[in-house]
Each structure stands twice: as structure tokens, then as C-alpha cells.
Design an enzyme around this catalytic site. Structure first.
Site, PDB file in Angstrom:
ATOM      1  N   ALA A  10      12.472 -17.299   7.691  1.00  0.00           N
ATOM      2  CA  ALA A  10      12.326 -18.158   6.515  1.00  0.00           C
ATOM      3  C   ALA A  10      10.904 -18.103   5.970  1.00  0.00           C
ATOM      4  O   ALA A  10      10.332 -19.100   5.560  1.00  0.00           O
ATOM      5  CB  ALA A  10      12.723 -19.592   6.851  1.00  0.00           C
ATOM      6  N   TYR A  12       8.322 -15.975   3.135  1.00  0.00           N
ATOM      7  CA  TYR A  12       8.461 -15.789   1.691  1.00  0.00           C
ATOM      8  C   TYR A  12       9.651 -14.898   1.341  1.00  0.00           C
ATOM      9  O   TYR A  12      10.434 -15.208   0.442  1.00  0.00           O
ATOM     10  CB  TYR A  12       7.177 -15.204   1.094  1.00  0.00           C
ATOM     11  CG  TYR A  12       6.016 -16.169   1.111  1.00  0.00           C
ATOM     12  CD1 TYR A  12       5.953 -17.230   0.220  1.00  0.00           C
ATOM     13  CD2 TYR A  12       4.981 -16.022   2.029  1.00  0.00           C
ATOM     14  CE1 TYR A  12       4.895 -18.116   0.228  1.00  0.00           C
ATOM     15  CE2 TYR A  12       3.911 -16.907   2.052  1.00  0.00           C
ATOM     16  CZ  TYR A  12       3.876 -17.958   1.150  1.00  0.00           C
ATOM     17  OH  TYR A  12       2.824 -18.833   1.174  1.00  0.00           O
ATOM     18  N   GLU A 169     -11.331 -16.744   1.877  1.00  0.00           N
ATOM     19  CA  GLU A 169     -10.955 -18.153   1.780  1.00  0.00           C
ATOM     20  C   GLU A 169     -11.418 -18.931   3.011  1.00  0.00           C
ATOM     21  O   GLU A 169     -11.872 -20.073   2.899  1.00  0.00           O
ATOM     22  CB  GLU A 169      -9.441 -18.304   1.603  1.00  0.00           C
ATOM     23  CG  GLU A 169      -8.937 -17.811   0.263  1.00  0.00           C
ATOM     24  CD  GLU A 169      -9.394 -18.679  -0.902  1.00  0.00           C
ATOM     25  OE1 GLU A 169      -9.718 -19.859  -0.709  1.00  0.00           O
ATOM     26  OE2 GLU A 169      -9.412 -18.166  -2.035  1.00  0.00           O
TER      27      GLU A 169
END
Length: 177
Positions: A10, A12, A169
Site C-alpha cells: 500500500a 504510492y 530535506e
């Protein structure tokens, strides 16, 4: 004739496949089942925010029941251990799931390309993000009590290897923190 579609994973890809197939469910006479070891989808592109202590753990977990609320996709929380392609079934420790069509979206794993990484963290999963966050918190807590300048510098030195999306990030989150 009803055609059983089993989607393993489950992430993307699995979620997108289930949603697209659901739109064609009636026309194609499909029964769609998505199987994942978790009852949630992880927003992988946001893991750095958990690792950097910006958001809570729940901010990157979307319950599968919410994603598929207005669909006829059946959600099963289980961990598939083997694939029997000859007999069209996937197998967990307790259950066999038969299918006519199979979609495999089980993800991938980090690759260190031969670089020793015994003491490295990966930022590849929800669990990784929590582990990194807790490690950083622990380093700050120890540093707050440390008198030795060299040890203090060691405790407050973090290295991020990789300048792709996740690495950049993560550095930004560390700086923000």
C-alpha cells in the site's frame, strides 16, 4: 465472471493502482483487494519532517480506511511471505489469497553501493524516521550535560550522506531544529 485483483503493498504504487482499478471495477467486474503489513499508507516524501522533529509521527501516516472510504477496495492487513505464481496465490503465515491478476508494489530497500554503513541510519521508512528523531533527541540530551568540548562537538555533529531530495530535506530539518 468476477476477476480477483490482489495488490500487495500500500505504497504510492499500490494505492494508485487500487484507486485506478476501482474506477473500472463495475465495467470490468473486478474484486480488488489491497494487502499491506500496515493499516496505513506512509507519506515517504515527508519522513524528514518526522526525523527532524517538525511533525508528529501520525502526520505521515494516512489510514488505508480513509483512502479507500468511498471505494469498494477491500483492505487486508497482513504480511505476504511468498508468491505462488504457478497457482495464482500469495501466502502469509496464516492465509492464502487467490487472484486472477496480481499487482506487486512492495517497495525497495536502501543501497549503500559497497560503502560500509554499520553506524548509519537510513531514512526509508516510518520506523527509520522515528529512530533518527529519537537518536537526535538523545544526542541533544547528552550534549546538554556534557562538559568535555570534544565530546560535545561529537554529540552535536550530524552527517547526511546523499544530496537527493531526502538528504537535502533532512539537512534542512536539522538546521531548522
Amino acid at each position: 465472471m468476477l476477476k480477483k485483483v490482489v495488490i500487495v503493498g500500500a505504497g504510492y504504487g499500490g494505492v494508485k493502482a487500487a484507486l485506478v482499478l476501482n474506477r473500472h471495477r463495475q465495467k470490468e467486474n473486478l474484486e480488488i483487494t489491497i494487502i499491506d503489513r500496515h493499516d496505513y499508507h506512509t507519506l515517504l516524501t515527508e519522513l524528514h519532517e518526522v526525523a527532524g522533529n517538525r511533525v508528529s509521527e501520525d502526520a505521515v501516516k494516512i489510514p488505508l480506511k480513509d483512502i479507500f472510504r468511498y471505494t469498494d477496495v477491500k483492505i487486508v492487513q497482513d504480511e505476504i511471505k511468498s508468491f505462488d505464481f504457478k497457482n495464482n496465490k500469495v501466502v502469509s503465515d496464516s492465509t492464502e489469497y487467490a487472484y486472477d491478476y496480481l499487482v506487486v508494489g512492495t517497495g525497495s530497500k536502501p543501497n549503500f553501493y559497497g560503502v560500509p554503513a554499520e553506524d548509519a541510519f537510513t531514512l526509508w521508512s516510518f520506523e527509520d524516521a522515528v529512530e533518527i528523531r529519537e537518536h537526535i533527541k538523545s544526542c541533544f540530551a547528552k550534549a546538554a550535560k556534557e562538559k568535555d568540548e570534544k565530546e560535545l562537538a561529537r554529540l552535536l555533529t550530524f552527517v547526511v550522506a546523499g544530496a537527493g531530495f531526502t538528504g537535502v530535506e533532512m539537512i534542512g530539518e536539522l538546521a531548522h531544529w
